[in-house]
Scaffold this motif. Structure first.
Motif, PDB file in Angstrom:
ATOM      1  N   LYS A  14       0.837  -1.203   0.000  1.00  0.00           N
ATOM      2  CA  LYS A  14       0.000   0.000   0.000  1.00  0.00           C
ATOM      3  C   LYS A  14       0.876   1.260   0.000  1.00  0.00           C
ATOM      4  CE  LYS A  14      -4.125  -1.967   2.106  1.00  0.00           C
ATOM      5  NZ  LYS A  14      -4.673  -2.335   3.404  1.00  0.00           N
ATOM      6  N   THR A  15       1.937   1.221   0.863  1.00  0.00           N
ATOM      7  CA  THR A  15       2.839   2.380   0.968  1.00  0.00           C
ATOM      8  C   THR A  15       3.519   2.644  -0.379  1.00  0.00           C
ATOM      9  OG1 THR A  15       3.291   1.555   3.169  1.00  0.00           O
ATOM     10  CG2 THR A  15       4.675   3.368   2.413  1.00  0.00           C
ATOM     11  N   PHE A  16       4.005   1.517  -0.990  1.00  0.00           N
ATOM     12  CA  PHE A  16       4.702   1.613  -2.267  1.00  0.00           C
ATOM     13  C   PHE A  16       3.816   2.272  -3.331  1.00  0.00           C
ATOM     14  CE2 PHE A  16       5.885  -0.332  -6.350  1.00  0.00           C
ATOM     15  CZ  PHE A  16       7.215   0.018  -6.410  1.00  0.00           C
ATOM     16  N   LEU A  17       2.543   1.751  -3.376  1.00  0.00           N
ATOM     17  CA  LEU A  17       1.629   2.298  -4.382  1.00  0.00           C
ATOM     18  C   LEU A  17       1.368   3.790  -4.141  1.00  0.00           C
ATOM     19  CD1 LEU A  17      -0.985  -0.567  -4.873  1.00  0.00           C
ATOM     20  CD2 LEU A  17       0.632   0.339  -6.545  1.00  0.00           C
ATOM     21  N   ALA A  18       1.194   4.157  -2.848  1.00  0.00           N
ATOM     22  CA  ALA A  18       0.944   5.559  -2.497  1.00  0.00           C
ATOM     23  C   ALA A  18       2.122   6.427  -2.942  1.00  0.00           C
ATOM     24  CB  ALA A  18       0.730   5.672  -0.988  1.00  0.00           C
ATOM     25  N   THR A  19       3.379   5.887  -2.691  1.00  0.00           N
ATOM     26  CA  THR A  19       4.577   6.656  -3.053  1.00  0.00           C
ATOM     27  C   THR A  19       4.680   6.835  -4.569  1.00  0.00           C
ATOM     28  OG1 THR A  19       5.590   5.496  -1.219  1.00  0.00           O
ATOM     29  CG2 THR A  19       7.052   6.824  -2.585  1.00  0.00           C
ATOM     30  N   VAL A  20       4.438   5.711  -5.281  1.00  0.00           N
ATOM     31  CA  VAL A  20       4.520   5.785  -6.745  1.00  0.00           C
ATOM     32  C   VAL A  20       3.536   6.836  -7.262  1.00  0.00           C
ATOM     33  CG1 VAL A  20       4.084   4.521  -8.883  1.00  0.00           C
ATOM     34  CG2 VAL A  20       5.364   3.430  -7.060  1.00  0.00           C
ATOM     35  N   SER A  21       2.287   6.782  -6.742  1.00  0.00           N
ATOM     36  CA  SER A  21       1.255   7.732  -7.181  1.00  0.00           C
ATOM     37  C   SER A  21       1.719   9.148  -6.918  1.00  0.00           C
ATOM     38  CB  SER A  21      -0.048   7.491  -6.434  1.00  0.00           C
ATOM     39  OG  SER A  21      -0.323   6.130  -6.405  1.00  0.00           O
ATOM     40  N   HIS A  22       2.260   9.298  -5.681  1.00  0.00           N
ATOM     41  CA  HIS A  22       2.718  10.647  -5.293  1.00  0.00           C
ATOM     42  C   HIS A  22       3.833  11.157  -6.203  1.00  0.00           C
ATOM     43  CE1 HIS A  22       3.576  14.029  -2.678  1.00  0.00           C
ATOM     44  NE2 HIS A  22       4.869  13.675  -2.727  1.00  0.00           N
ATOM     45  N   GLU A  23       4.806  10.241  -6.470  1.00  0.00           N
ATOM     46  CA  GLU A  23       5.952  10.612  -7.312  1.00  0.00           C
ATOM     47  C   GLU A  23       5.522  11.012  -8.717  1.00  0.00           C
ATOM     48  OE1 GLU A  23       9.235  10.873  -6.638  1.00  0.00           O
ATOM     49  OE2 GLU A  23       8.840  10.463  -4.513  1.00  0.00           O
ATOM     50  N   LEU A  24       4.492  10.344  -9.229  1.00  0.00           N
ATOM     51  CA  LEU A  24       4.057  10.618 -10.591  1.00  0.00           C
ATOM     52  C   LEU A  24       3.167  11.865 -10.658  1.00  0.00           C
ATOM     53  CD1 LEU A  24       3.244   7.037 -11.953  1.00  0.00           C
ATOM     54  CD2 LEU A  24       5.034   8.565 -12.760  1.00  0.00           C
ATOM     55  N   ARG A  25       2.417  12.074  -9.534  1.00  0.00           N
ATOM     56  CA  ARG A  25       1.428  13.154  -9.550  1.00  0.00           C
ATOM     57  C   ARG A  25       2.113  14.527  -9.725  1.00  0.00           C
ATOM     58  NH1 ARG A  25      -2.517  12.990  -4.719  1.00  0.00           N
ATOM     59  NH2 ARG A  25      -0.793  14.104  -3.763  1.00  0.00           N
ATOM     60  N   THR A  26       3.260  14.728  -9.027  1.00  0.00           N
ATOM     61  CA  THR A  26       3.924  16.045  -9.045  1.00  0.00           C
ATOM     62  C   THR A  26       4.344  16.449 -10.470  1.00  0.00           C
ATOM     63  OG1 THR A  26       4.703  15.425  -6.882  1.00  0.00           O
ATOM     64  CG2 THR A  26       5.645  17.424  -7.818  1.00  0.00           C
ATOM     65  N   PRO A  27       5.135  15.607 -11.192  1.00  0.00           N
ATOM     66  CA  PRO A  27       5.491  16.016 -12.553  1.00  0.00           C
ATOM     67  C   PRO A  27       4.291  16.163 -13.467  1.00  0.00           C
ATOM     68  CG  PRO A  27       6.330  13.810 -12.076  1.00  0.00           C
ATOM     69  CD  PRO A  27       5.801  14.357 -10.808  1.00  0.00           C
ATOM     70  N   ILE A  28       3.264  15.291 -13.255  1.00  0.00           N
ATOM     71  CA  ILE A  28       2.086  15.383 -14.124  1.00  0.00           C
ATOM     72  C   ILE A  28       1.411  16.741 -13.938  1.00  0.00           C
ATOM     73  CG2 ILE A  28      -0.264  14.473 -14.464  1.00  0.00           C
ATOM     74  CD1 ILE A  28       0.974  11.652 -14.080  1.00  0.00           C
ATOM     75  N   SER A  29       1.317  17.152 -12.634  1.00  0.00           N
ATOM     76  CA  SER A  29       0.647  18.451 -12.392  1.00  0.00           C
ATOM     77  C   SER A  29       1.443  19.610 -13.005  1.00  0.00           C
ATOM     78  CB  SER A  29       0.380  18.683 -10.907  1.00  0.00           C
ATOM     79  OG  SER A  29       1.564  18.549 -10.193  1.00  0.00           O
ATOM     80  N   TYR A  30       2.812  19.525 -12.944  1.00  0.00           N
ATOM     81  CA  TYR A  30       3.643  20.541 -13.613  1.00  0.00           C
ATOM     82  C   TYR A  30       3.313  20.601 -15.094  1.00  0.00           C
ATOM     83  CZ  TYR A  30       7.068  21.686  -9.936  1.00  0.00           C
ATOM     84  OH  TYR A  30       7.683  22.170  -8.834  1.00  0.00           O
ATOM     85  N   VAL A  31       3.400  19.353 -15.721  1.00  0.00           N
ATOM     86  CA  VAL A  31       3.211  19.252 -17.175  1.00  0.00           C
ATOM     87  C   VAL A  31       1.846  19.810 -17.554  1.00  0.00           C
ATOM     88  CG1 VAL A  31       2.954  17.619 -19.101  1.00  0.00           C
ATOM     89  CG2 VAL A  31       4.798  17.332 -17.465  1.00  0.00           C
ATOM     90  N   LYS A  32       0.802  19.358 -16.758  1.00  0.00           N
ATOM     91  CA  LYS A  32      -0.568  19.758 -17.039  1.00  0.00           C
ATOM     92  C   LYS A  32      -0.704  21.283 -16.941  1.00  0.00           C
ATOM     93  CE  LYS A  32      -5.294  18.800 -15.636  1.00  0.00           C
ATOM     94  NZ  LYS A  32      -6.051  18.652 -14.409  1.00  0.00           N
ATOM     95  N   GLY A  33      -0.199  21.829 -15.804  1.00  0.00           N
ATOM     96  CA  GLY A  33      -0.333  23.270 -15.523  1.00  0.00           C
ATOM     97  C   GLY A  33       0.329  24.133 -16.606  1.00  0.00           C
ATOM     98  N   TYR A  34       1.626  23.842 -16.877  1.00  0.00           N
ATOM     99  CA  TYR A  34       2.367  24.669 -17.848  1.00  0.00           C
ATOM    100  C   TYR A  34       1.836  24.494 -19.258  1.00  0.00           C
ATOM    101  CZ  TYR A  34       5.762  26.296 -14.439  1.00  0.00           C
ATOM    102  OH  TYR A  34       6.331  26.913 -13.383  1.00  0.00           O
ATOM    103  N   SER A  35       1.440  23.271 -19.606  1.00  0.00           N
ATOM    104  CA  SER A  35       0.944  23.061 -20.975  1.00  0.00           C
ATOM    105  C   SER A  35      -0.364  23.828 -21.185  1.00  0.00           C
ATOM    106  CB  SER A  35       0.783  21.574 -21.281  1.00  0.00           C
ATOM    107  OG  SER A  35      -0.118  20.987 -20.365  1.00  0.00           O
ATOM    108  N   GLU A  36      -1.231  23.862 -20.129  1.00  0.00           N
ATOM    109  CA  GLU A  36      -2.486  24.613 -20.207  1.00  0.00           C
ATOM    110  C   GLU A  36      -2.188  26.106 -20.389  1.00  0.00           C
ATOM    111  OE1 GLU A  36      -5.584  21.761 -17.730  1.00  0.00           O
ATOM    112  OE2 GLU A  36      -4.887  23.675 -16.837  1.00  0.00           O
ATOM    113  N   ALA A  37      -1.188  26.557 -19.600  1.00  0.00           N
ATOM    114  CA  ALA A  37      -0.821  27.976 -19.647  1.00  0.00           C
ATOM    115  C   ALA A  37      -0.339  28.359 -21.058  1.00  0.00           C
ATOM    116  CB  ALA A  37       0.280  28.265 -18.633  1.00  0.00           C
TER     117      ALA A  37
END
Lengths: 317, 463
Positions: free
Chosen positions: B240-263
């Protein structure tokens, strides 16, 4: 050729062996003898005048009694359907009579030259001629066995009945019936005194201790002779009558009137007594011995076959 | 389905029934062997003693009376018989009554032998043991001494109390069945608990534990179950911890990519800002690519735990190649790498995987080294192993973090790590790969001074 010889050899051997089956040691026609019919292991042993063994005939068949008529002997058995007649001088089987199961006794009447065989299944007596041809049959009481004859009449004791049957030998009709005790066995007629002597075992488990002496004409009881236990066999000399008591192993001698003369303890469970060569002979059923007495004394004891039940005598003058 | 306790219960009851049947047969046997034999022997003894009083000749009244007198005080029934009719003396003739002894027995008695009989005697109207002793004289059966004793079979003895006997047997059996049932329930309880616990486990309740109340086989089984449950629970939590960490690790760059690309799409940023944003999107995409690659590697290294292709190879070559590949990074950080390698060492290894190990470790060293510092790499043989020591003069790792440093996504300083560009999976991959080569990984560190990584790979055995 060789085959034929072999076949002949086998044939001869078969015939010889077959002959031997029906042939016993022969007895000289002029030989007087005493014969003992042994029934536990069926055999007949023959003894000469001084008690020496002449011959021994051993049987495969379960014969329970025998009758000697001159040069012939007839063997019958209670469980057998036929009686066999052997010629003594040759030891060969000469003829066979169909009797049916239940033969209890055989008797020969010298005057009429008739053989009588009683049967406990048909409750009858059958008459035969000396060649073994059946002549006639007469119905009697229960289990006819002991027989004797006098003056043309055959006297038969019905062992399991309370009557004695008298049969006319000539016509084979029932002549008369007298009342006697049940389980009677052994009969002797004393013509000089006109009496009939009857012994017996006694009914049930009560042992008989008397001999009834009846009047020969009327059958009335003349008197009861006190003897010992279970008198079942008689024989006589010229002036003495011998009564064998199997229950007490005693031989009693009386005169012709029934007066006691002497007695002796002899044998083990003796059923039969005979007179031979001036001696009195007794056979012990349990000890398989024959005792020869002379002048009240035991002079000889002979070992015989198993279960001697009948003593038969042939005296050739 | 029949329960185990029912099977054991049936088995015990079956054994009980077999025991009862066997015991009754055995008792009967003993009765025959001991009681009957004993009675027979004492009767023969008494009979022979009475027989010795017989002097031969006719059996006298005195003798009969003497036997009758004895009968009054004897435990057996004794009488003397001298009536020849009772002794089957008439047997060649047909007889119309039941004699006390038969013709065969008469013959045996005539030989002087006593007779023993067991069975129903019509005369006494019951089953008896009887002994008949002959009184013989000169082959004459003058009489007999008849001894008998009623054969009271055990069943006959108990005849009156048969109802009590049967009901006590029934009550006893029922009581026994009840207690066996209760006892079995007591013994089987931990097993039943265990069964319930297993059912709960299979429903996903990994916190389930059972009470260990005994030290027998069931107790040991319960202990093993508890250990197994604890292991499954910890594994589940790790997952469970591993999955949470993986999700967390992926979420940050995705939000960057999403945010800047929208901008960019909406023309909110222009000129140099736009170029920076595109560069950032590119960098974050690279990070995601690298993260997913490493996750894939980790998954592979776990899955291929037992099957890698190994062959003899010179280990110093691989180290040099790895260092060459990282030349740009070291140059960028102005870190000098000092090599002291024994070129004669040959190991059984997979070159690609071995290179991966060294790249990951040396890259880490460069990443956490101070500018213008040194990294020493030493290769030597020791105790049949090739030992590779990688020593940097970097920031070091706190002592408390050392035990967890090889766990996936474990970071000493989370705030700092992302800027370093590490995914947090490097050392986990190294640990798995070293293990695949039957080697060992040791990490020691001093905070502020540097980190010492020691990798041990077994040398190829010389033929």
């Amino acid at each position: 050729m060789q085959r034929k010889l072999l076949f002949l050899l086998i044939l001869c051997t078969t015939i010889l062996v077959g002959c031997r089956d029906d042939q016993f040691p022969s007895i000289d026609q002029h030989q007087s003898f005493l014969a003992s019919m042994n029934i536990l292991e069926p055999s007949m042993t023959f003894y000469g005048e001084s008690g020496e063994l002449i011959a021994e005939w051993k049987f495969d068949k379960g014969y329970s009694g025998a009758l000697i008529v001159n040069n012939h002997v007839l063997f019958y058995g209670h469980q057998l359907t036929e009686a066999d007649i052997y010629e003594l001088s040759s030891g060969k089987l000469v003829s066979t009579i169909k009797t049916g199961v239940g033969s209890t006794n055989a008797y020969y009447d010298l005057t009429y030259k008739r053989v009588f065989i009683t049967n406990s299944v048909r409750n009858s007596v059958t008459s035969f001629d000396t060649q073994g041809n059946k002549l006639d049959e007469c119905s009697l009481g229960e289990y006819p066995m002991s027989m004797t004859s006098n003056n043309g009449l055959l006297y038969v004791i019905n062992y399991k009945d309370s009557k004695l049957s008298i049969v006319n030998i000539d016509t084979m009709d029932l002549h008369d019936e007298w009342t006697i005790n049940e389980s009677s066995n052994g009969i002797l007629i004393v013509p000089e005194k006109n009496t009939v002597w009857i012994g017996g075992h006694g009914k049930g488990n009560k042992a008989n201790r008397t001999v009834d002496i009846l009047d020969l004409k009327s059958g009335e009881l003349q008197h009861q002779l006190d003897v010992s236990i279970m008198p079942v066999g008689f024989s006589r000399s010229e002036d003495e009558i011998y009564i064998i008591n199997h229950g007490s192993n005693e031989l009693h001698a009386t005169n012709l009137d029934g007066q006691a003369l002497w007695n002796i303890e002899i044998g083990a469970n003796p059923f039969t007594v005979a007179n031979f060569n001036g001696n009195v002979v007794v056979a012990g059923f349990d000890d398989h011995k024959i005792y020869i007495l002379n002048d009240q004394k035991l002079i000889k004891t002979i070992d015989t076959g198993s279960g001697p039940f009948q003593l038969l005598v042939r005296e050739v003058s | 389905m029949k329960k185990l306790s029912s099977k054991i219960w049936s088995l015990i009851i079956l054994f009980l029934v077999i025991t009862v049947v066997f015991m009754s047969l055995f008792t009967n046997f003993l009765y025959d062997q001991l009681y009957v034999k004993d009675s027979e022997e004492s009767m023969i003894e008494v009979g022979e003693r009475l027989q010795s009083n017989y002097q031969g000749g006719k059996v006298t009244d005195e003798f009969v009376e003497k036997v009758e007198d004895f009968n009054m005080y004897s435990t057996f029934n004794v009488f003397a018989v001298r009536n020849p009719k009772e002794l089957s003396a008439c047997v060649p003739f047909e007889i119309d009554y039941d004699t006390l002894i038969g013709p065969e027995e008469r013959r045996q008695l005539l030989k002087g032998e006593p007779i023993t009989k067991i069975g129903y005697e019509e005369r006494f109207e019951r089953e008896v043991i009887s002994v008949i002793v002959p009184l013989t004289d000169q082959n004459r059966l003058e009489g007999i001494i008849y001894l008998y004793y009623p054969l009271a079979r055990i069943t006959e003895l108990a005849n009156n109390e048969v109802i009590i006997l049967i009901s006590s047997v029934v009550v006893f059996s029922m009581l026994l069945a009840f207690f066996v049932h209760k006892g079995l329930g007591h013994i089987m309880r931990p097993l039943n608990e265990l069964q319930h616990a297993v059912e709960k486990m299979s429903d996903g309740d990994y916190k389930t534990r059972v009470n260990v109340s005994s030290k027998d086989e069931i107790g040991k089984l319960s202990e093993a179950f508890n250990e197994m449950a604890a292991a499954i629970q910890s594994e589940d939590e790790d997952k469970k911890t591993f999955l949470a960490t993986v999700s967390h690790e992926l979420r940050t760059p995705i939000s960057y990519v999403k945010g800047y690309s929208e901008a960019i799409q909406n023309n909110f940023i222009e000129g140099k800002e736009k170029d920076d944003a595109i560069q950032l999107i590119h960098r974050e995409a690279n990070r995601m690519e690298r993260l997913t690659n490493e996750l894939l590697q980790l998954a592979h290294s776990n899955r291929d735990q037992e099957k890698i292709d190994v062959y003899p190879m010179v280990i110093s070559e691989t180290i040099r190649e790895s260092v060459d590949l990282l030349k740009n990074q070291s140059k960028h950080k102005e870190v000098e790498i000092n090599l002291e390698l024994d070129d004669s060492l040959i190991v059984q290894a997979n070159e690609e995987k071995l290179k991966q190990i060294f790249i990951n470790v040396i890259e880490n060293s460069i990443r956490y080294s101070n500018k213008k510092s040194l990294i020493y790499i030493l290769l030597k043989a020791s105790g049949g192993n090739a030992v590779i020591e990688i020593n940097d003069q970097g920031i070091g790792i706190p002592k408390d973090d050392l035990p967890y440093i090889t766990e996936p996504f474990y970071r000493v300083n989370k705030a700092r790590s992302r800027a370093d560009g590490g995914s947090g999976l490097g050392l986990s991959i190294v640990k798995d790969l070293v293990k695949q080569h039957n080697g060992k990984l040791l990490i020691d560190s001093e905070l502020g001074k540097g980190t010492y990584v020691t990798i041990t790979i077994p040398l190829m055995e010389e033929l």
